[in-house]
Scaffold this motif. Structure first.
Motif, PDB file in Angstrom:
ATOM      1  N   ALA A 226       0.127   3.231   5.423  1.00  0.00           N
ATOM      2  CA  ALA A 226       0.900   2.858   4.143  1.00  0.00           C
ATOM      3  C   ALA A 226       2.380   2.036   4.502  1.00  0.00           C
ATOM      4  O   ALA A 226       2.717   2.178   5.688  1.00  0.00           O
ATOM      5  CB  ALA A 226       1.168   4.131   3.686  1.00  0.00           C
TER       6      ALA A 226
ATOM      7  N   ALA B 229      -2.659   4.212  -9.488  1.00  0.00           N
ATOM      8  CA  ALA B 229      -3.787   3.516  -9.236  1.00  0.00           C
ATOM      9  C   ALA B 229      -3.847   2.767 -10.598  1.00  0.00           C
ATOM     10  O   ALA B 229      -4.221   1.239 -10.298  1.00  0.00           O
ATOM     11  CB  ALA B 229      -4.809   4.239  -8.887  1.00  0.00           C
TER      12      ALA B 229
ATOM     13  N   ASP C  37      -4.242   6.711   2.281  1.00  0.00           N
ATOM     14  CA  ASP C  37      -3.928   8.310   2.726  1.00  0.00           C
ATOM     15  C   ASP C  37      -3.897   8.176   4.413  1.00  0.00           C
ATOM     16  O   ASP C  37      -4.247   9.104   4.864  1.00  0.00           O
ATOM     17  CB  ASP C  37      -5.109   9.244   2.244  1.00  0.00           C
ATOM     18  CG  ASP C  37      -4.900   9.178   0.714  1.00  0.00           C
ATOM     19  OD1 ASP C  37      -3.740   9.615   0.054  1.00  0.00           O
ATOM     20  OD2 ASP C  37      -6.074   9.181   0.090  1.00  0.00           O
TER      21      ASP C  37
ATOM     22  N   ARG D 175      -1.159  10.308  -9.364  1.00  0.00           N
ATOM     23  CA  ARG D 175      -2.029   9.278  -8.314  1.00  0.00           C
ATOM     24  C   ARG D 175      -3.045   8.251  -8.928  1.00  0.00           C
ATOM     25  O   ARG D 175      -2.845   7.121  -8.750  1.00  0.00           O
ATOM     26  CB  ARG D 175      -2.873  10.092  -7.184  1.00  0.00           C
ATOM     27  CG  ARG D 175      -2.012  10.664  -6.086  1.00  0.00           C
ATOM     28  CD  ARG D 175      -2.976  11.580  -5.113  1.00  0.00           C
ATOM     29  NE  ARG D 175      -4.060  10.823  -4.679  1.00  0.00           N
ATOM     30  CZ  ARG D 175      -3.970  10.291  -3.524  1.00  0.00           C
ATOM     31  NH1 ARG D 175      -2.608   9.977  -2.842  1.00  0.00           N
ATOM     32  NH2 ARG D 175      -5.075   9.476  -2.902  1.00  0.00           N
TER      33      ARG D 175
ATOM     34  N   ARG E 113       0.907  -1.233  -0.060  1.00  0.00           N
ATOM     35  CA  ARG E 113      -0.049  -0.006   0.013  1.00  0.00           C
ATOM     36  C   ARG E 113       1.020   1.126  -0.077  1.00  0.00           C
ATOM     37  O   ARG E 113       1.859   1.575   0.656  1.00  0.00           O
ATOM     38  CB  ARG E 113      -1.028   0.064   1.317  1.00  0.00           C
ATOM     39  CG  ARG E 113      -2.048  -1.262   1.153  1.00  0.00           C
ATOM     40  CD  ARG E 113      -2.913  -1.111   2.455  1.00  0.00           C
ATOM     41  NE  ARG E 113      -2.082  -1.098   3.753  1.00  0.00           N
ATOM     42  CZ  ARG E 113      -1.883  -1.997   4.400  1.00  0.00           C
ATOM     43  NH1 ARG E 113      -2.036  -3.244   4.054  1.00  0.00           N
ATOM     44  NH2 ARG E 113      -1.272  -1.808   5.620  1.00  0.00           N
ATOM     45  N   ALA E 114       0.579   2.051  -0.871  1.00  0.00           N
ATOM     46  CA  ALA E 114       1.478   3.353  -1.252  1.00  0.00           C
ATOM     47  C   ALA E 114       0.584   4.693  -0.748  1.00  0.00           C
ATOM     48  O   ALA E 114      -0.438   4.655  -1.124  1.00  0.00           O
ATOM     49  CB  ALA E 114       1.955   3.401  -2.515  1.00  0.00           C
ATOM     50  N   MET E 115       1.333   5.623   0.048  1.00  0.00           N
ATOM     51  CA  MET E 115       0.955   6.815   0.236  1.00  0.00           C
ATOM     52  C   MET E 115       1.788   7.915  -0.704  1.00  0.00           C
ATOM     53  O   MET E 115       2.820   7.867  -0.558  1.00  0.00           O
ATOM     54  CB  MET E 115       1.214   7.415   1.666  1.00  0.00           C
ATOM     55  CG  MET E 115       0.435   8.746   2.054  1.00  0.00           C
ATOM     56  SD  MET E 115       0.735   8.941   3.734  1.00  0.00           S
ATOM     57  CE  MET E 115      -0.001  10.577   3.747  1.00  0.00           C
ATOM     58  N   VAL E 116       1.281   8.466  -1.558  1.00  0.00           N
ATOM     59  CA  VAL E 116       1.659   9.068  -2.846  1.00  0.00           C
ATOM     60  C   VAL E 116       1.516  10.609  -2.721  1.00  0.00           C
ATOM     61  O   VAL E 116       0.256  11.094  -2.378  1.00  0.00           O
ATOM     62  CB  VAL E 116       0.990   8.769  -4.028  1.00  0.00           C
ATOM     63  CG1 VAL E 116       1.618   9.619  -5.109  1.00  0.00           C
ATOM     64  CG2 VAL E 116       1.344   7.375  -4.462  1.00  0.00           C
TER      65      VAL E 116
ATOM     66  N   LEU F  76      -3.620   2.470  -3.320  1.00  0.00           N
ATOM     67  CA  LEU F  76      -3.021   3.815  -2.485  1.00  0.00           C
ATOM     68  C   LEU F  76      -4.135   3.847  -1.327  1.00  0.00           C
ATOM     69  O   LEU F  76      -4.900   3.439  -1.054  1.00  0.00           O
ATOM     70  CB  LEU F  76      -3.685   5.011  -3.569  1.00  0.00           C
ATOM     71  CG  LEU F  76      -2.900   5.031  -4.945  1.00  0.00           C
ATOM     72  CD1 LEU F  76      -3.380   6.302  -5.638  1.00  0.00           C
ATOM     73  CD2 LEU F  76      -1.329   5.031  -4.913  1.00  0.00           C
TER      74      LEU F  76
END
Length: 267
Positions: free
Chosen positions: A121, A109, A117, A105, A95-98, A115
């Protein structure tokens, strides 16, 4: 320098092929169009690798073409390209926080990067943002303290515009998170191994058979050295006044030109 044995080319954009004004509009530098045309005519592939991470390759290409430097979308690479490849290869499914524009974004995705928030993350990726939310930065810092990897598009000072340096806001955001967590950011833009791999894959050419042309010793020339490529410093931008005698020999470019037009005779 003879470049007839080179099988692929990588160009920096700002300060090397174009200058940008305060309105961010690009103005091609002398010889830029002709050099790209000559390489294409020789049948060899080229890419422009910009550390700009606020737009898609298609948007970058459209803007440069409108400004008078015709470029195809598949000739543009950004740190977002290498970030996606890095995540797929090294951290699949994380899981990525961008920190990036909405288009960045959406692209990540669409490429299958999950993704989030929050501090749940497992990866924090910092691209470019005009404004940053402090609560989001705190959540990112907590995620990093919990073990998330901190990736950044750029961790150098900035890039060259018509009126001098334009500072990297992405580097500023990354530095803030790194400061409070003690984390060492993983660079996926220039210069990085991730960028070398992305370039070689896109060109279909081993990095040792590529020439890297750019205006920044710490970014473009360092990228070339990472891949064992030929390197050409263009004096029209960031490192225009740098005294090369003060640079360690291992970091110096293989050749130096005042502007890209001088490369025409080497092709």
């Amino acid at each position: 320098m003879r470049l007839d044995g080179v099988r692929g080319f990588v160009f920096d954009v700002d300060g090397s092929l174009v200058h940008r004004g305060t309105d961010f509009r690009a103005q091609p530098l002398p010889g830029a169009v002709q050099v790209l045309e000559a390489i294409r005519a020789s049948g060899r592939p080229l890419v422009l690798f910009t550390n700009g991470s606020h737009m898609s390759p298609a948007a970058f290409a459209a803007g440069l073409t409108e400004a008078g430097l015709p470029v195809a979308a598949d000739e543009i690479l950004t740190p977002v390209c290498s970030a996606i490849s890095y995540l797929r290869r090294r951290l699949p499914g994380r899981r990525a926080m961008v920190f990036g524009s909405e288009s960045v974004r959406e692209r990540m995705a669409a490429e299958g990067i999950p993704l989030v928030d929050s501090d749940e993350a497992e990866v924090v990726f910092v691209a470019h943002l005009d404004q940053v939310d402090m609560d989001a930065m705190e959540a990112a810092a907590r995620a990093v303290l919990n073990g998330a990897r901190l990736l950044t598009a750029n961790y150098l000072q900035g890039y060259w515009g018509a009126n001098g340096i334009i500072f990297s806001r992405g580097a500023m955001i990354t530095a803030g998170i790194a400061k409070v967590t003690g984390a060492r950011p993983i660079v996926v833009g220039k210069p990085s191994r991730a960028a070398v791999d992305e370039i070689s894959t896109r060109l279909g050419v081993p990095s040792e058979e590529i020439a890297v042309i750019g205006d920044d010793i710490g970014m473009d020339i360092a990228l070339g050295h990472l891949g064992g490529s030929k390197t050409i410093l263009v004096r029209s931008g960031m490192s225009g006044t740098v005294d090369l005698d003060g640079i360690p020999e291992r970091r110096r470019p293989h050749a130096v030109v005042d502007g890209v037009e001088q490369i025409l005779g080497w092709l």
